[in-house]
Design an enzyme around this catalytic site. Sequence first.
Site, PDB file in Angstrom:
ATOM      1  N   LYS A 158       1.138  -0.945   0.028  1.00 35.09           N
ATOM      2  CA  LYS A 158      -0.138   0.181   0.000  1.00 35.09           C
ATOM      3  C   LYS A 158       1.016   1.117  -0.019  1.00 35.09           C
ATOM      4  O   LYS A 158       0.903   2.433  -1.139  1.00 35.09           O
ATOM      5  CB  LYS A 158      -0.841   0.442   1.128  1.00 35.09           C
ATOM      6  CG  LYS A 158      -1.979  -1.300   1.412  1.00 35.09           C
ATOM      7  CD  LYS A 158      -3.332  -0.960   2.250  1.00 35.09           C
ATOM      8  CE  LYS A 158      -2.130  -0.734   3.885  1.00 35.09           C
ATOM      9  NZ  LYS A 158      -1.981  -2.067   4.075  1.00 35.09           N
ATOM     10  N   GLU A 184       0.122   3.118  13.828  1.00 38.22           N
ATOM     11  CA  GLU A 184       1.199   2.996  14.813  1.00 38.22           C
ATOM     12  C   GLU A 184       2.439   2.916  15.222  1.00 38.22           C
ATOM     13  O   GLU A 184       2.717   2.896  15.782  1.00 38.22           O
ATOM     14  CB  GLU A 184       0.396   1.011  15.295  1.00 38.22           C
ATOM     15  CG  GLU A 184      -1.066   0.844  15.366  1.00 38.22           C
ATOM     16  CD  GLU A 184      -1.575  -0.140  15.876  1.00 38.22           C
ATOM     17  OE1 GLU A 184      -1.464  -0.803  17.479  1.00 38.22           O
ATOM     18  OE2 GLU A 184      -2.490  -0.425  15.449  1.00 38.22           O
ATOM     19  N   ARG A 185       3.117   2.419  13.929  1.00 40.44           N
ATOM     20  CA  ARG A 185       4.362   2.631  13.577  1.00 40.44           C
ATOM     21  C   ARG A 185       4.812   3.357  13.261  1.00 40.44           C
ATOM     22  O   ARG A 185       5.196   4.293  12.091  1.00 40.44           O
ATOM     23  CB  ARG A 185       4.587   1.647  12.407  1.00 40.44           C
ATOM     24  CG  ARG A 185       4.002  -0.038  13.743  1.00 40.44           C
ATOM     25  CD  ARG A 185       3.988  -1.504  12.573  1.00 40.44           C
ATOM     26  NE  ARG A 185       3.091  -0.887  11.333  1.00 40.44           N
ATOM     27  CZ  ARG A 185       1.893  -1.845  11.634  1.00 40.44           C
ATOM     28  NH1 ARG A 185       1.410  -2.167  12.755  1.00 40.44           N
ATOM     29  NH2 ARG A 185       0.992  -1.458  10.752  1.00 40.44           N
TER      30      ARG A 185
END
Length: 218
Positions: A158, A184-185
């Site tokens: 993606k 989150e990362r």
Amino acid sequence: MAESGKIVAIRGAVIDIAFAPETLPEIDEALSLRGETVTLLAEVQAHLDRHTVRAIALQTTSGLRRGDEAVRLGQPLNVPVGDAVLGRLMDVAGNAGDGRGEFPASLPRRPIHRQPPALVTQKGVSDLFVTGIKVIDLLTPIARVGKAAMFGGAGVGKTVLVMELIHAIVESYRGISVFAGVGERSREGHEMLLDMTSSGALARTALVFGQMPTMSSV
């Protein structure tokens, strides 16, 4: 003196704050939440009653407690605008996050909540946005100023596809891209920053990153 209230409940990033009725902040107004060890921004989302608002914290609420002060800023969040933000990475509050120094204080800023352009000033476009990616242009062509969505799990490409679309806008159309991402990362966001820098597409792109807040409850 700035009008202030007191935090009455914390549920992760959701904060309930009590104010005097005559000082209740407006919807979308920014607040400064000030704890003993932390200061962060929040945005008013709803009026629960004549005394209480519900706000969303824009940074982690770790260290925040009931009874801490919430100060009205009197306006929505403001972010820098103009050519100076191209090639830069910033957060939703307009703070630089790429290690290249903060934006100059003289840089124009605009609120993130503004009225849209009048409908009469807009015009429809029926042209296709040619991406240069054959499988998209042939099977799922995208209309210019239209919308498209991508679904997929981890590691399916993606981010690479988004970068190719940005590259097409920058190189083929000489346009400007604004990429906004929340996740989150931070590692993936950092890798994207490095990849876009090396590809040359970053010079005509503004990146707005937000880290998913740590959940806490008091």
